[in-house]
Design an enzyme around this catalytic site. Structure first.
Site, PDB file in Angstrom:
ATOM      1  CB  THR A 186      -4.548  -6.247  -5.426  1.00  0.00           C
ATOM      2  OG1 THR A 186      -5.756  -5.505  -5.213  1.00  0.00           O
ATOM      3  CG2 THR A 186      -4.678  -7.058  -6.707  1.00  0.00           C
ATOM      4  CG  ASP A 199       0.287   0.935   2.578  1.00  0.00           C
ATOM      5  OD1 ASP A 199      -0.179   1.323   3.675  1.00  0.00           O
ATOM      6  OD2 ASP A 199      -0.395   0.918   1.538  1.00  0.00           O
ATOM      7  CB  VAL A 249       0.753  -8.206   3.013  1.00  0.00           C
ATOM      8  CG1 VAL A 249      -0.560  -8.918   2.653  1.00  0.00           C
ATOM      9  CG2 VAL A 249       1.836  -9.229   3.344  1.00  0.00           C
ATOM     10  CB  THR A 309     -19.130   0.986 -25.047  1.00  0.00           C
ATOM     11  OG1 THR A 309     -20.380   1.292 -25.659  1.00  0.00           O
ATOM     12  CG2 THR A 309     -19.346   0.786 -23.547  1.00  0.00           C
TER      13      THR A 309
END
Length: 267
Positions: free
Chosen positions: A16, A120, A13, A195
């Site tokens: 994101t 993780d 988990v 840009t």
């Protein structure tokens, strides 16, 4: 007669994305296990255990619904850890293993407070050392850019945590009113002529330059060369742009979780 459980489910988990991996039990003792199938879910800020159970039913339709011998969870969102643990309790006979204090990693953590090392990061380090040996450098490109360093003795030496590439792009667009959201891809030239291309250059090539610079510094501090492993959602995009040779393994965390599950079984 019920089918003998022969698989394990690994769950990572992230801030994101939540990744699930199904591993064959016979392969879990292998130093280089690979998932049979994987499934990616969006990580919400809040979710109930019942909602997770529904997601697990749907995910197992993708992964396969063979009986599970066990599950293991890595969660970097503290508010979701217990929710996922309770949901996973229902799908395997053994209690879910949760990466954190009390779980055997087989790796020395040279950290001021070992409990601060994210689960993780531990899984990444365990898998990388098992597959590529020591020393090894792991760059995990997700919401944050995490660098994990395994030294010559095979210990977790520490690492670096920085904003991830998508987080940098989003911060630009949110903080500067005239700057748009951009697609995260490398422009054709370093010097942008619009840009959008200027932002893409700054975000993508800026991340590449940062990683290359950090790798230079880490190798100098280690005093020897080390293989570089890239994982995470942006690994395949960034690896070809680096000066350093790097191996992409997007399943590294799941592979580490499978190894951790195996190491924590009773003899």
């Amino acid at each position: 007669m019920s089918e003998t459980p022969c698989h394990i489910l690994t769950v990572d988990v992230g801030n994101t994305t939540t990744r699930l991996g199904l591993f064959a039990l016979a392969d879990s003792a292998d130093k280089t296990p690979r998932p049979l199938r994987t499934c990616d879910l969006t990580t919400p800020p809040r979710i109930t255990a019942d909602e997770v159970r529904i997601q697990l039913v749907q995910a197992r339709a993708v992964l396969g619904d063979a009986p599970l011998a066990g599950t293991i969870l890595s969660c970097v969102v503290p508010a979701l850890t217990d929710t996922w643990r309770r949901a996973l309790t229902d799908i395997a006979p053994a209690r879910p293993l949760v990466v954190g204090p009390g779980l055997k990693s087989g790796m020395r953590l040279n950290y001021d407070n070992p409990s601060e090392v994210g689960p993780d990061r531990i899984a990444d380090a365990v898998a990388a050392r098992a597959i590529w040996g020591a020393p090894t450098i792991i760059v995990d490109l997700g919401t944050t850019t995490n660098v994990e360093v395994i030294d010559q003795t095979g210990a977790f030496a520490g690492g670096i945590i920085a904003p991830g590439i998508a987080l940098g792009a989003r911060a630009l667009a949110e903080a500067a009113a005239r700057l748009p959201q951009i697609e995260l891809r490398a422009p054709r030239r370093l010097i942008g002529t619009s840009t959008r291309s200027a932002m893409q250059s700054g975000v993508v090539f800026g991340e590449v330059a940062r990683i290359d610079g950090l790798l230079d510094g880490i190798v100098a501090e280690l005093g020897c060369p080390a293989p570089v492993i890239l994982t995470g959602g942006d690994a395949a995009r960034i690896a070809p742009l680096l000066r350093h040779d790097a191996t992409v393994d997007t399943d590294l965390t799941l592979r580490g979780l499978a190894l951790l599950w195996q190491r924590n079984q009773r003899a």
